[in-house]
Enzyme design. Structure first.
Site, PDB file in Angstrom:
ATOM      1  N   GLN A  14      53.062  73.351-117.461  1.00 20.14           N
ATOM      2  CA  GLN A  14      54.503  73.157-117.638  1.00 20.14           C
ATOM      3  C   GLN A  14      54.980  71.956-116.858  1.00 20.14           C
ATOM      4  O   GLN A  14      54.463  71.638-115.799  1.00 20.14           O
ATOM      5  CB  GLN A  14      55.340  74.380-117.239  1.00 20.14           C
ATOM      6  CG  GLN A  14      54.949  75.219-116.052  1.00 20.14           C
ATOM      7  CD  GLN A  14      55.485  74.834-114.690  1.00 20.14           C
ATOM      8  OE1 GLN A  14      54.804  74.157-113.951  1.00 20.14           O
ATOM      9  NE2 GLN A  14      56.635  75.321-114.313  1.00 20.14           N
ATOM     10  N   ARG A  34      54.582  68.081-108.899  1.00 18.42           N
ATOM     11  CA  ARG A  34      55.860  68.333-109.580  1.00 18.42           C
ATOM     12  C   ARG A  34      56.733  67.091-109.592  1.00 18.42           C
ATOM     13  O   ARG A  34      57.408  66.806-110.573  1.00 18.42           O
ATOM     14  CB  ARG A  34      56.615  69.481-108.908  1.00 18.42           C
ATOM     15  CG  ARG A  34      56.109  70.845-109.337  1.00 18.42           C
ATOM     16  CD  ARG A  34      57.047  71.957-108.921  1.00 18.42           C
ATOM     17  NE  ARG A  34      58.275  71.966-109.694  1.00 18.42           N
ATOM     18  CZ  ARG A  34      58.748  73.031-110.340  1.00 18.42           C
ATOM     19  NH1 ARG A  34      58.094  74.163-110.308  1.00 18.42           N
ATOM     20  NH2 ARG A  34      59.873  72.969-110.995  1.00 18.42           N
ATOM     21  N   TYR A  68      61.856  72.098-125.061  1.00 19.14           N
ATOM     22  CA  TYR A  68      63.206  72.629-125.299  1.00 19.14           C
ATOM     23  C   TYR A  68      64.049  72.492-124.042  1.00 19.14           C
ATOM     24  O   TYR A  68      63.525  72.541-122.931  1.00 19.14           O
ATOM     25  CB  TYR A  68      63.184  74.098-125.764  1.00 19.14           C
ATOM     26  CG  TYR A  68      62.370  75.058-124.907  1.00 19.14           C
ATOM     27  CD1 TYR A  68      60.996  75.143-125.054  1.00 19.14           C
ATOM     28  CD2 TYR A  68      62.989  75.901-123.989  1.00 19.14           C
ATOM     29  CE1 TYR A  68      60.252  76.041-124.295  1.00 19.14           C
ATOM     30  CE2 TYR A  68      62.248  76.810-123.229  1.00 19.14           C
ATOM     31  CZ  TYR A  68      60.882  76.864-123.395  1.00 19.14           C
ATOM     32  OH  TYR A  68      60.145  77.736-122.647  1.00 19.14           O
ATOM     33  N   PRO A  69      65.344  72.295-124.242  1.00 19.79           N
ATOM     34  CA  PRO A  69      66.235  72.254-123.087  1.00 19.79           C
ATOM     35  C   PRO A  69      66.756  73.644-122.788  1.00 19.79           C
ATOM     36  O   PRO A  69      66.814  74.496-123.694  1.00 19.79           O
ATOM     37  CB  PRO A  69      67.375  71.353-123.568  1.00 19.79           C
ATOM     38  CG  PRO A  69      67.447  71.583-125.037  1.00 19.79           C
ATOM     39  CD  PRO A  69      66.050  71.954-125.494  1.00 19.79           C
ATOM     40  N   MET A  70      67.082  73.925-121.539  1.00 13.17           N
ATOM     41  CA  MET A  70      67.675  75.222-121.212  1.00 13.17           C
ATOM     42  C   MET A  70      68.672  75.114-120.064  1.00 13.17           C
ATOM     43  O   MET A  70      68.683  74.133-119.323  1.00 13.17           O
ATOM     44  CB  MET A  70      66.599  76.255-120.899  1.00 13.17           C
ATOM     45  CG  MET A  70      65.775  75.973-119.678  1.00 13.17           C
ATOM     46  SD  MET A  70      64.618  77.329-119.318  1.00 13.17           S
ATOM     47  CE  MET A  70      65.717  78.595-118.713  1.00 13.17           C
ATOM     48  N   HIS A 125      59.371  85.198-111.971  1.00 10.22           N
ATOM     49  CA  HIS A 125      59.161  84.217-113.044  1.00 10.22           C
ATOM     50  C   HIS A 125      57.827  83.485-112.840  1.00 10.22           C
ATOM     51  O   HIS A 125      57.032  83.346-113.770  1.00 10.22           O
ATOM     52  CB  HIS A 125      60.339  83.233-113.029  1.00 10.22           C
ATOM     53  CG  HIS A 125      60.103  81.968-113.780  1.00 10.22           C
ATOM     54  ND1 HIS A 125      60.403  81.841-115.115  1.00 10.22           N
ATOM     55  CD2 HIS A 125      59.581  80.770-113.399  1.00 10.22           C
ATOM     56  CE1 HIS A 125      60.082  80.615-115.516  1.00 10.22           C
ATOM     57  NE2 HIS A 125      59.589  79.948-114.493  1.00 10.22           N
ATOM     58  N   LYS A 165      70.962  77.832-117.159  1.00 14.41           N
ATOM     59  CA  LYS A 165      71.112  79.190-116.630  1.00 14.41           C
ATOM     60  C   LYS A 165      72.526  79.670-116.959  1.00 14.41           C
ATOM     61  O   LYS A 165      73.489  78.900-116.866  1.00 14.41           O
ATOM     62  CB  LYS A 165      70.867  79.197-115.120  1.00 14.41           C
ATOM     63  CG  LYS A 165      69.399  78.904-114.741  1.00 14.41           C
ATOM     64  CD  LYS A 165      68.517  80.138-114.863  1.00 14.41           C
ATOM     65  CE  LYS A 165      67.034  79.830-114.735  1.00 14.41           C
ATOM     66  NZ  LYS A 165      66.634  79.396-113.410  1.00 14.41           N
TER      67      LYS A 165
HETATM   68  O1  76R Z   1      57.216  75.353-108.007  1.00 14.15           O
HETATM   69  C1  76R Z   1      56.714  76.227-108.733  1.00 14.15           C
HETATM   70  O2  76R Z   1      56.133  76.002-109.811  1.00 14.15           O
HETATM   71  C2  76R Z   1      56.826  77.621-108.247  1.00 14.15           C
HETATM   72  C3  76R Z   1      57.265  78.559-109.213  1.00 14.15           C
HETATM   73  C4  76R Z   1      58.161  78.071-110.343  1.00 14.15           C
HETATM   74  C5  76R Z   1      59.454  77.560-110.273  1.00 14.15           C
HETATM   75  C6  76R Z   1      60.314  77.301-109.064  1.00 14.15           C
HETATM   76  C7  76R Z   1      57.793  78.136-111.738  1.00 14.15           C
HETATM   77  C8  76R Z   1      56.569  78.561-112.219  1.00 14.15           C
HETATM   78  N1  76R Z   1      58.863  77.701-112.496  1.00 14.15           N
HETATM   79  C9  76R Z   1      59.874  77.329-111.630  1.00 14.15           C
HETATM   80  C10 76R Z   1      61.110  76.804-111.965  1.00 14.15           C
HETATM   81 MN1  76R Z   1      59.027  77.802-114.506  1.00 14.15          MN
HETATM   82  N2  76R Z   1      59.139  77.803-116.520  1.00 14.15           N
HETATM   83  C11 76R Z   1      60.313  77.741-117.247  1.00 14.15           C
HETATM   84  C12 76R Z   1      60.011  78.056-118.612  1.00 14.15           C
HETATM   85  O3  76R Z   1      61.178  79.939-121.876  1.00 14.15           O
HETATM   86  C13 76R Z   1      61.615  80.404-120.812  1.00 14.15           C
HETATM   87  O4  76R Z   1      61.993  81.613-120.732  1.00 14.15           O
HETATM   88  C14 76R Z   1      61.722  79.546-119.575  1.00 14.15           C
HETATM   89  C15 76R Z   1      61.055  78.178-119.711  1.00 14.15           C
HETATM   90  C16 76R Z   1      58.654  78.267-118.706  1.00 14.15           C
HETATM   91  C17 76R Z   1      57.861  78.634-119.938  1.00 14.15           C
HETATM   92  C18 76R Z   1      58.124  78.117-117.377  1.00 14.15           C
HETATM   93  C19 76R Z   1      56.774  78.268-117.039  1.00 14.15           C
HETATM   94  N3  76R Z   1      60.967  77.192-114.390  1.00 14.15           N
HETATM   95  C20 76R Z   1      61.605  76.768-113.258  1.00 14.15           C
HETATM   96  C21 76R Z   1      62.933  76.301-113.600  1.00 14.15           C
HETATM   97  C22 76R Z   1      63.973  75.733-112.621  1.00 14.15           C
HETATM   98  C23 76R Z   1      64.848  76.897-112.193  1.00 14.15           C
HETATM   99  C24 76R Z   1      65.702  76.646-110.984  1.00 14.15           C
HETATM  100  O5  76R Z   1      65.390  75.752-110.169  1.00 14.15           O
HETATM  101  O6  76R Z   1      66.700  77.395-110.841  1.00 14.15           O
HETATM  102  C25 76R Z   1      63.070  76.485-114.979  1.00 14.15           C
HETATM  103  C26 76R Z   1      64.262  76.146-115.827  1.00 14.15           C
HETATM  104  C27 76R Z   1      61.835  77.051-115.450  1.00 14.15           C
HETATM  105  C28 76R Z   1      61.569  77.408-116.755  1.00 14.15           C
HETATM  106  N4  76R Z   1      57.057  78.383-114.589  1.00 14.15           N
HETATM  107  C29 76R Z   1      56.185  78.528-113.539  1.00 14.15           C
HETATM  108  C30 76R Z   1      56.300  78.367-115.757  1.00 14.15           C
HETATM  109  C31 76R Z   1      54.910  78.520-115.392  1.00 14.15           C
HETATM  110  C32 76R Z   1      53.748  78.502-116.396  1.00 14.15           C
HETATM  111  C33 76R Z   1      54.840  78.634-114.023  1.00 14.15           C
HETATM  112  C34 76R Z   1      53.604  78.826-113.149  1.00 14.15           C
HETATM  113  C35 76R Z   1      53.120  77.468-112.748  1.00 14.15           C
HETATM  114  C36 76R Z   1      51.939  77.488-111.845  1.00 14.15           C
HETATM  115  O7  76R Z   1      51.883  78.313-110.925  1.00 14.15           O
HETATM  116  O8  76R Z   1      51.067  76.622-112.070  1.00 14.15           O
END
Ligand code: 76R
Length: 261
Positions: A194, A140, A154-156, A181, A158
């Site tokens: 991602q 990461r 895309y940007p996002m 999530h 919360k």
């Molecule tokens: O560290 C990790 O990966 C553990 C779990 C995880 C976190 C902490 C994770 C898993 N994500 C995390 C954080 Mn995510 N993610 C997005 C989007 O379109 C949308 O609705 C949201 C856009 C996608 C498609 C996606 C995919 N993730 C985040 C954060 C930071 C939030 C914070 O810190 O408050 C954002 C903004 C975000 C958004 N996420 C995963 C994925 C996928 C595919 C996983 C599984 C990854 C894996 O296990 O290999």
């Protein structure tokens, strides 16, 4: 110029570019200059993924990832010497998740899901688990960018509105929600890669979402499915989406009409 490096993680610079066709005929070697700028940046320890964009938002885009803001700023200026216009950009840093499972979480999971409570066996499992988590954290913070056919960005942010204020939730609650999530995300393992980069204090949104896949339908599916997950359904705001076809830099320049000029 002196390098400027974050103490943790790398910089992710997304640039979205339009070709200025009126200037192309008078700049015959512009493609070579762009390719040289990219090759030199890569030699200097940064990775570049380039893509041809579909739709009106840009002709092509690139994601440059690496340790040095000063080097990336110089690269951006080298690129803009070509007959192009920068039409959008996003500046962010890679980050480790603050919601990663702790030893205590894993010990509880081993007991509840795998029925493992014997101290010796728990310790053995923990050692292997810590190794996996550490590798995951490294990926990461210091990602190897994948080689997939399509990329979506895309940007996002919360949401912070009335009862739907992510930042007013206690940590434990956010952690439970993020676990949901991640469960959705993990179902796309192998199909979607991602890259979540943090942009608080650096750009207008809070995170950049860069998704890579060979199958464009997988990009559509994951974003659709995430919308039903509470973290997105209730707490997410999205900026504009861009979709591109990843290719070698020379191929991308050729696709947008810059090669052969
Ligand atoms: O560290 C990790 O990966 C553990 C779990 C995880 C976190 C902490 C994770 C898993 N994500 C995390 C954080 Mn995510 N993610 C997005 C989007 O379109 C949308 O609705 C949201 C856009 C996608 C498609 C996606 C995919 N993730 C985040 C954060 C930071 C939030 C914070 O810190 O408050 C954002 C903004 C975000 C958004 N996420 C995963 C994925 C996928 C595919 C996983 C599984 C990854 C894996 O296990 O290999």
């Amino acid at each position: 110029m002196k390098s400027v490096q974050p103490s943790i993680g790398w910089v992710a610079l997304h640039l979205f570019i339009r070709v200025d066709r009126s200037r192309l005929p008078s700049e015959p070697s512009c493609a070579k200059r762009v390719l040289d700028a990219i090759a030199t940046l890569e030699t200097d320890g940064h990775q570049v993924v380039m893509f041809a964009v579909l739709g009106h938002k840009a002709d092509f885009g690139l994601l440059a990832v690496g340790p040095d803001l000063a080097r990336l700023q110089r690269f951006q200026q080298e690129l803009l010497l070509a007959p192009v216009v920068l039409v959008d950009s996003f500046v962010s840093l890679t980050e480790a998740s603050e919601y990663t499972s702790t030893d205590e979480d894993e010990i509880a999971r081993l007991a509840s899901e795998d029925g493992i409570t014997d101290p010796g066996e728990v310790e053995e499992r923990l050692i292997a688990w810590r190794d996996r988590i550490e590798k995951y954290r490294e990926q990461r913070l210091y990602p190897r960018l994948p080689n997939k056919a399509a990329v979506c960005f895309y940007p996002m942010s919360k949401r912070r509105e009335g009862d739907d204020n992510w930042f007013a939730l206690p940590f434990e609650q956010r952690k439970v929600l993020m676990a949901g999530h991640a469960r959705v995300g993990r179902r796309y393992a192998g199909r979607v890669v991602q890259l979540i980069t943090g942009s608080m204090g650096l750009d207008d949104w809070e995170w950049g979402v860069t998704l890579f896949a060979d199958d464009p339908a997988a990009l559509k599916e994951i974003v659709y499915e995430m919308r039903f997950d509470e973290v997105s359904a209730r707490y997410a705001e999205f900026g504009p989406f861009v979709i591109g076809l990843v290719a070698a830099p020379a191929d991308v320049l050729s696709r947008v009409g810059m090669v052969g000029q």
